[in-house]
Design a protein around this motif. Structure first.
Motif, PDB file in Angstrom:
ATOM      1  N   PHE A   1       0.837  -1.197   0.000  1.00  0.00           N
ATOM      2  CA  PHE A   1       0.000   0.000   0.000  1.00  0.00           C
ATOM      3  C   PHE A   1       0.873   1.248   0.000  1.00  0.00           C
ATOM      4  O   PHE A   1       0.643   2.172  -0.788  1.00  0.00           O
ATOM      5  CB  PHE A   1      -0.929  -0.004   1.227  1.00  0.00           C
ATOM      6  N   LEU A   2       1.863   1.280   0.877  1.00  0.00           N
ATOM      7  CA  LEU A   2       2.744   2.450   0.963  1.00  0.00           C
ATOM      8  C   LEU A   2       3.465   2.683  -0.361  1.00  0.00           C
ATOM      9  O   LEU A   2       3.531   3.813  -0.850  1.00  0.00           O
ATOM     10  CB  LEU A   2       3.741   2.267   2.106  1.00  0.00           C
ATOM     11  N   SER A   3       3.979   1.629  -0.944  1.00  0.00           N
ATOM     12  CA  SER A   3       4.688   1.738  -2.228  1.00  0.00           C
ATOM     13  C   SER A   3       3.756   2.201  -3.334  1.00  0.00           C
ATOM     14  O   SER A   3       4.121   3.053  -4.151  1.00  0.00           O
ATOM     15  CB  SER A   3       5.314   0.394  -2.601  1.00  0.00           C
ATOM     16  N   GLN A   4       2.541   1.667  -3.365  1.00  0.00           N
ATOM     17  CA  GLN A   4       1.572   2.038  -4.402  1.00  0.00           C
ATOM     18  C   GLN A   4       1.123   3.493  -4.275  1.00  0.00           C
ATOM     19  O   GLN A   4       0.643   4.077  -5.235  1.00  0.00           O
ATOM     20  CB  GLN A   4       0.349   1.119  -4.349  1.00  0.00           C
ATOM     21  N   HIS A   5       1.280   4.057  -3.084  1.00  0.00           N
ATOM     22  CA  HIS A   5       0.898   5.449  -2.865  1.00  0.00           C
ATOM     23  C   HIS A   5       2.117   6.373  -2.867  1.00  0.00           C
ATOM     24  O   HIS A   5       2.081   7.465  -2.307  1.00  0.00           O
ATOM     25  CB  HIS A   5       0.093   5.576  -1.571  1.00  0.00           C
ATOM     26  N   GLY A   6       3.193   5.910  -3.492  1.00  0.00           N
ATOM     27  CA  GLY A   6       4.365   6.741  -3.707  1.00  0.00           C
ATOM     28  C   GLY A   6       5.197   7.021  -2.470  1.00  0.00           C
ATOM     29  O   GLY A   6       5.963   7.976  -2.446  1.00  0.00           O
ATOM     30  N   GLN A   7       5.042   6.201  -1.447  1.00  0.00           N
ATOM     31  CA  GLN A   7       5.781   6.422  -0.210  1.00  0.00           C
ATOM     32  C   GLN A   7       7.011   5.522  -0.143  1.00  0.00           C
ATOM     33  O   GLN A   7       6.964   4.382  -0.561  1.00  0.00           O
ATOM     34  CB  GLN A   7       4.875   6.173   0.998  1.00  0.00           C
ATOM     35  N   GLN A   8       8.069   6.057   0.428  1.00  0.00           N
ATOM     36  CA  GLN A   8       9.316   5.318   0.572  1.00  0.00           C
ATOM     37  C   GLN A   8       9.466   4.709   1.965  1.00  0.00           C
ATOM     38  O   GLN A   8      10.534   4.244   2.329  1.00  0.00           O
ATOM     39  CB  GLN A   8      10.507   6.247   0.288  1.00  0.00           C
ATOM     40  N   PHE A   9       8.395   4.732   2.759  1.00  0.00           N
ATOM     41  CA  PHE A   9       8.456   4.181   4.109  1.00  0.00           C
ATOM     42  C   PHE A   9       8.714   2.690   4.041  1.00  0.00           C
ATOM     43  O   PHE A   9       8.225   2.010   3.154  1.00  0.00           O
ATOM     44  CB  PHE A   9       7.160   4.450   4.870  1.00  0.00           C
TER      45      PHE A   9
ATOM     46  N   LYS B   1       2.107  14.698   8.619  1.00  0.00           N
ATOM     47  CA  LYS B   1       1.493  15.186   7.375  1.00  0.00           C
ATOM     48  C   LYS B   1       1.241  14.035   6.404  1.00  0.00           C
ATOM     49  O   LYS B   1       0.241  14.026   5.677  1.00  0.00           O
ATOM     50  CB  LYS B   1       2.325  16.294   6.740  1.00  0.00           C
ATOM     51  N   ASP B   2       2.128  13.045   6.423  1.00  0.00           N
ATOM     52  CA  ASP B   2       1.936  11.871   5.571  1.00  0.00           C
ATOM     53  C   ASP B   2       0.786  11.018   6.092  1.00  0.00           C
ATOM     54  O   ASP B   2       0.032  10.442   5.310  1.00  0.00           O
ATOM     55  CB  ASP B   2       3.218  11.034   5.518  1.00  0.00           C
ATOM     56  N   LEU B   3       0.640  10.951   7.404  1.00  0.00           N
ATOM     57  CA  LEU B   3      -0.469  10.206   7.998  1.00  0.00           C
ATOM     58  C   LEU B   3      -1.798  10.771   7.516  1.00  0.00           C
ATOM     59  O   LEU B   3      -2.700  10.026   7.127  1.00  0.00           O
ATOM     60  CB  LEU B   3      -0.378  10.268   9.531  1.00  0.00           C
ATOM     61  N   GLU B   4      -1.916  12.080   7.502  1.00  0.00           N
ATOM     62  CA  GLU B   4      -3.148  12.730   7.039  1.00  0.00           C
ATOM     63  C   GLU B   4      -3.410  12.416   5.567  1.00  0.00           C
ATOM     64  O   GLU B   4      -4.527  12.070   5.183  1.00  0.00           O
ATOM     65  CB  GLU B   4      -3.051  14.241   7.245  1.00  0.00           C
ATOM     66  N   LEU B   5      -2.383  12.500   4.746  1.00  0.00           N
ATOM     67  CA  LEU B   5      -2.538  12.218   3.314  1.00  0.00           C
ATOM     68  C   LEU B   5      -2.924  10.761   3.048  1.00  0.00           C
ATOM     69  O   LEU B   5      -3.798  10.481   2.242  1.00  0.00           O
ATOM     70  CB  LEU B   5      -1.240  12.529   2.566  1.00  0.00           C
ATOM     71  N   LEU B   6      -2.261   9.845   3.721  1.00  0.00           N
ATOM     72  CA  LEU B   6      -2.495   8.422   3.485  1.00  0.00           C
ATOM     73  C   LEU B   6      -3.851   7.942   3.985  1.00  0.00           C
ATOM     74  O   LEU B   6      -4.447   7.042   3.401  1.00  0.00           O
ATOM     75  CB  LEU B   6      -1.391   7.583   4.142  1.00  0.00           C
ATOM     76  N   THR B   7      -4.332   8.532   5.077  1.00  0.00           N
ATOM     77  CA  THR B   7      -5.589   8.063   5.685  1.00  0.00           C
ATOM     78  C   THR B   7      -6.795   8.901   5.295  1.00  0.00           C
ATOM     79  O   THR B   7      -7.927   8.471   5.517  1.00  0.00           O
ATOM     80  CB  THR B   7      -5.503   8.081   7.223  1.00  0.00           C
TER      81      THR B   7
END
Length: 160
Positions: A15-23, A145-151
């Motif tokens: 999910f993180l990868s599909q949403h452009g996140q490097q976490f 800020k990433d938490l807000e965007l992702l959720t």
């Protein structure tokens, strides 16, 4: 830390990868089921742990996710006053059925279906926060800020 992720953690990583996140989801050798255990495992303050709590909307029966700082207890009355949502307890079967994870490993993302998400503003005080990643011993680091965007969550004062 184990290199191979369990299926639930891999779903979060995907999910993180599909949403452009490097976490990067990290599987820890010890339990991260509680905020205290998670903070100890990664060496951070308990307030930096973003604990994902599932409640049941008493009116609709839908799941409601509250992502709270590990240092805070949730005041359901504050949430109700701010959102109009009456929260009820969700048992382990409800949580697994509605979001796809066991209690103690519920992530803030990658659920079976979209859930209403409420975010604790206390998490905005930290440069980095840590959230569960699908199992009782996996986590990932992110920023509020990433938490807000992702959720797509809403910030609501909710601490007792």
């Amino acid at each position: 830390m184990s290199l191979e992720l369990k299926a639930s953690s891999q779903r979060v990583q995907d999910f993180l990868s599909q949403h452009g996140q490097q976490f990067v989801v990290k599987q820890m050798p010890a339990s991260t089921r509680t905020a205290a255990e998670a903070a100890e495992a990664v060496g951070c303050a308990i307030g930096q742990i973003a604990k994902s709590l599932i409640f049941k909307d008493k009116q609709t029966g839908d799941p409601v996710l509250i992502v709270a700082s590990g240092a805070n207890m949730v005041c359901t009355k504050k949430v109700e006053q701010a959102t109009g949502i009456k929260l009820g307890k969700a048992d382990a079967d409800f949580v697994r059925e509605k979001v796809g994870y066991a209690i103690g490993g519920v992530p803030p993302v990658a659920h079976h279906a979209k859930v209403t998400t409420i975010l604790d503003p206390s998490l905005q005080c930290y440069e980095a926060i840590w959230a569960a990643a699908g199992t009782p011993n996996s986590l990932f680091e992110l920023h509020s800020k990433d938490l807000e965007l992702l959720t797509q969550g809403t910030w609501v004062e909710l601490a007792k």
